[in-house]
Scaffold this motif. Structure first.
Motif, PDB file in Angstrom:
ATOM      1  N   MET A   1       0.846  -1.193   0.000  1.00 15.19           N
ATOM      2  CA  MET A   1       0.000   0.000   0.000  1.00 15.19           C
ATOM      3  C   MET A   1       0.879   1.240   0.000  1.00 15.19           C
ATOM      4  N   GLY A   2       0.707   2.085  -1.030  1.00 14.44           N
ATOM      5  CA  GLY A   2       1.612   3.212  -1.186  1.00 14.44           C
ATOM      6  C   GLY A   2       1.562   4.206  -0.049  1.00 14.44           C
ATOM      7  N   LYS A   3       0.359   4.590   0.353  1.00 14.94           N
ATOM      8  CA  LYS A   3       0.212   5.535   1.452  1.00 14.94           C
ATOM      9  C   LYS A   3      -0.423   4.834   2.635  1.00 14.94           C
ATOM     10  N   ARG A   4      -0.326   5.477   3.773  1.00 13.96           N
ATOM     11  CA  ARG A   4      -0.968   4.879   4.946  1.00 13.96           C
ATOM     12  C   ARG A   4      -2.478   4.894   4.725  1.00 13.96           C
ATOM     13  N   PRO A   5      -3.170   3.876   5.200  1.00 14.62           N
ATOM     14  CA  PRO A   5      -4.591   3.716   4.876  1.00 14.62           C
ATOM     15  C   PRO A   5      -5.517   4.717   5.558  1.00 14.62           C
ATOM     16  N   ILE A   6      -6.672   4.876   4.925  1.00 11.68           N
ATOM     17  CA  ILE A   6      -7.786   5.587   5.540  1.00 11.68           C
ATOM     18  C   ILE A   6      -8.593   4.525   6.274  1.00 11.68           C
ATOM     19  N   VAL A   7      -8.849   4.745   7.552  1.00 15.22           N
ATOM     20  CA  VAL A   7      -9.607   3.792   8.362  1.00 15.22           C
ATOM     21  C   VAL A   7     -10.975   4.396   8.667  1.00 15.22           C
ATOM     22  N   ALA A   8     -12.025   3.782   8.141  1.00  9.67           N
ATOM     23  CA  ALA A   8     -13.394   4.262   8.345  1.00  9.67           C
ATOM     24  C   ALA A   8     -14.077   3.384   9.393  1.00  9.67           C
ATOM     25  N   ILE A   9     -14.517   4.004  10.476  1.00  4.46           N
ATOM     26  CA  ILE A   9     -15.217   3.261  11.526  1.00  4.46           C
ATOM     27  C   ILE A   9     -16.631   3.821  11.667  1.00  4.46           C
ATOM     28  N   ASP A  10     -17.607   3.018  11.246  1.00  3.38           N
ATOM     29  CA  ASP A  10     -19.002   3.424  11.308  1.00  3.38           C
ATOM     30  C   ASP A  10     -19.755   2.567  12.320  1.00  3.38           C
ATOM     31  N   GLY A  11     -20.936   3.028  12.688  1.00  2.00           N
ATOM     32  CA  GLY A  11     -21.762   2.249  13.598  1.00  2.00           C
ATOM     33  C   GLY A  11     -22.785   3.126  14.292  1.00  2.00           C
ATOM     34  N   PRO A  12     -23.712   2.500  15.003  1.00  2.00           N
ATOM     35  CA  PRO A  12     -24.786   3.238  15.680  1.00  2.00           C
ATOM     36  C   PRO A  12     -24.298   3.945  16.942  1.00  2.00           C
ATOM     37  N   VAL A  13     -25.143   4.800  17.481  1.00  2.00           N
ATOM     38  CA  VAL A  13     -24.838   5.530  18.708  1.00  2.00           C
ATOM     39  C   VAL A  13     -24.618   4.547  19.853  1.00  2.00           C
ATOM     40  N   GLY A  14     -23.630   4.830  20.689  1.00  2.00           N
ATOM     41  CA  GLY A  14     -23.378   4.009  21.861  1.00  2.00           C
ATOM     42  C   GLY A  14     -22.546   2.768  21.608  1.00  2.00           C
ATOM     43  N   ALA A  15     -22.031   2.611  20.382  1.00  2.00           N
ATOM     44  CA  ALA A  15     -21.230   1.424  20.069  1.00  2.00           C
ATOM     45  C   ALA A  15     -19.787   1.575  20.542  1.00  2.00           C
ATOM     46  N   GLY A  16     -19.423   2.788  20.960  1.00  2.00           N
ATOM     47  CA  GLY A  16     -18.063   3.018  21.434  1.00  2.00           C
ATOM     48  C   GLY A  16     -17.135   3.545  20.360  1.00  2.00           C
ATOM     49  N   LYS A  17     -17.719   4.074  19.275  1.00  2.00           N
ATOM     50  CA  LYS A  17     -16.908   4.526  18.140  1.00  2.00           C
ATOM     51  C   LYS A  17     -15.860   5.566  18.513  1.00  2.00           C
ATOM     52  N   SER A  18     -16.270   6.589  19.262  1.00  2.00           N
ATOM     53  CA  SER A  18     -15.341   7.685  19.570  1.00  2.00           C
ATOM     54  C   SER A  18     -14.152   7.217  20.404  1.00  2.00           C
ATOM     55  N   SER A  19     -14.428   6.519  21.507  1.00  2.00           N
ATOM     56  CA  SER A  19     -13.353   6.096  22.396  1.00  2.00           C
ATOM     57  C   SER A  19     -12.449   5.069  21.727  1.00  2.00           C
ATOM     58  N   VAL A  20     -13.042   4.111  21.013  1.00  2.00           N
ATOM     59  CA  VAL A  20     -12.254   3.090  20.323  1.00  2.00           C
ATOM     60  C   VAL A  20     -11.436   3.724  19.199  1.00  2.00           C
ATOM     61  N   SER A  21     -12.060   4.596  18.430  1.00  2.00           N
ATOM     62  CA  SER A  21     -11.370   5.232  17.303  1.00  2.00           C
ATOM     63  C   SER A  21     -10.186   6.076  17.767  1.00  2.00           C
ATOM     64  N   LYS A  22     -10.367   6.799  18.853  1.00  2.91           N
ATOM     65  CA  LYS A  22      -9.272   7.622  19.379  1.00  2.91           C
ATOM     66  C   LYS A  22      -8.090   6.763  19.804  1.00  2.91           C
ATOM     67  N   GLU A  23      -8.371   5.646  20.472  1.00  2.00           N
ATOM     68  CA  GLU A  23      -7.288   4.779  20.924  1.00  2.00           C
ATOM     69  C   GLU A  23      -6.623   4.060  19.749  1.00  2.00           C
ATOM     70  N   VAL A  24      -7.418   3.685  18.752  1.00  2.00           N
ATOM     71  CA  VAL A  24      -6.845   3.071  17.552  1.00  2.00           C
ATOM     72  C   VAL A  24      -5.900   4.043  16.861  1.00  2.00           C
TER      73      VAL A  24
END
Length: 226
Positions: A1-24
Motif C-alpha cells: 500500500m503506497g500511502k498509509r490507509p484511511i480507516v473508516a469506523i461506522d456504527g450506531p450511537v453508543g457502540a463506542g466509536k469515539s473512544s475506540v477510534s481515538k485509541e486506535v
C-alpha cells in the motif's frame, strides 16, 4: 500500500466509536477525525441561533461560516472547538445529540461538511468515525469497520457516560432515545446508517475496550502489510 490507509469506523450511537477510534489512532500514530462532532457543532450552532432543522437557508449560512477544529491532547482527549471556543462537553449533551440526528438528515448540511471531512482524511494515515464514512464520505477507504453492540449494552454505556458527566438520566428514557436515534439514522433519506458491503463487523457487546481496539489495530496492520 503506497500511502498509509484511511480507516473508516461506522456504527450506531453508543457502540463506542469515539473512544475506540481515538485509541486506535493513538496506537497506530494516525490522525483522528470525529465526523460526528462536526454535525454536533452545526446542531449546537443551530440551537444557539434558534434555527430549525428544516430551515435550509439558515443552515446553509451556518455551515458556510462555521469554523470547526480539533486538538488531541496527550491525555487522549479530543478537544473540539466551534468558532474558537471549546465545546467538547456542550456537543455531547442530549439536546444537541437529538438535534444532530435531525440536522444531519439535511442535504445542505451534509454537502457542506463532506468537503471538510474529505480534506481532513484524503492524505491517509487517519481514522474517521461516523455513520456514513465507509459508504459515502470515503467509499474507497482501505479499511472499513462497522462497530456495533446490542442496544441494551449501548444504552447502558450511554447511561454511564451521562452519569459520569454529572447528569441524572433515566435508563428507560436513554434506551428509548437510543432506539429513536437508531431508527432515524437508518431510515433517513440522505446517507442512512448502514454497513458497507466490504466492512468488517466488530460486535463489542461482550468485548472489553482493549479487545475491541486490539482487533481493529491488528486488522489495519494486516491490511497495511505490517
Amino acid at each position: 500500500m503506497g500511502k498509509r490507509p484511511i480507516v473508516a469506523i461506522d456504527g450506531p450511537v453508543g457502540a463506542g466509536k469515539s473512544s475506540v477510534s481515538k485509541e486506535v489512532s493513538r496506537r497506530l500514530g494516525f490522525g483522528f477525525v470525529d465526523t460526528g462532532a462536526c454535525y454536533r457543532c452545526v446542531a449546537l450552532a443551530s440551537i444557539r441561533d434558534s434555527v430549525g432543522p428544516e430551515n435550509d437557508e439558515a443552515l446553509k449560512g451556518i455551515v458556510g461560516k462555521v469554523n470547526i477544529s480539533f486538538e488531541m491532547t496527550p491525555d487522549g482527549i479530543n478537544h473540539v472547538y466551534l468558532d474558537g471556543s471549546e465545546v467538547t462537553t456542550d456537543i455531547r449533551k442530549e439536546e444537541v445529540s437529538m438535534r444532530a440526528s435531525k440536522t444531519s438528515k439535511n442535504q445542505v448540511v451534509r454537502d457542506g461538511l463532506m468537503g471538510l471531512q474529505r480534506r481532513l482524511g484524503e492524505v491517509g494515515g487517519v481514522v474517521l468515525e461516523g455513520r456514513d464514512i465507509g459508504t459515502v464520505v470515503f467509499p474507497q477507504a482501505e479499511v472499513k469497520i462497522f462497530l456495533t453492540a446490542d442496544e441494551k449494552v449501548r444504552a447502558k454505556r450511554r447511561f454511564d457516560e451521562l452519569v459520569g458527566k454529572g447528569e441524572t438520566p433515566d435508563f428507560e428514557q436513554v434506551l428509548k432515545d437510543l432506539k429513536e436515534r437508531d431508527h432515524a439514522d437508518m431510515t433517513r433519506a440522505v446517507a442512512p446508517l448502514k454497513e458497507a458491503d466490504d466492512a468488517v463487523r466488530v460486535d463489542t457487546s461482550t468485548m472489553s475496550f482493549d479487545e475491541s481496539v486490539d482487533k481493529i489495530v491488528k486488522l489495519v496492520e494486516t491490511r497495511s502489510g505490517k
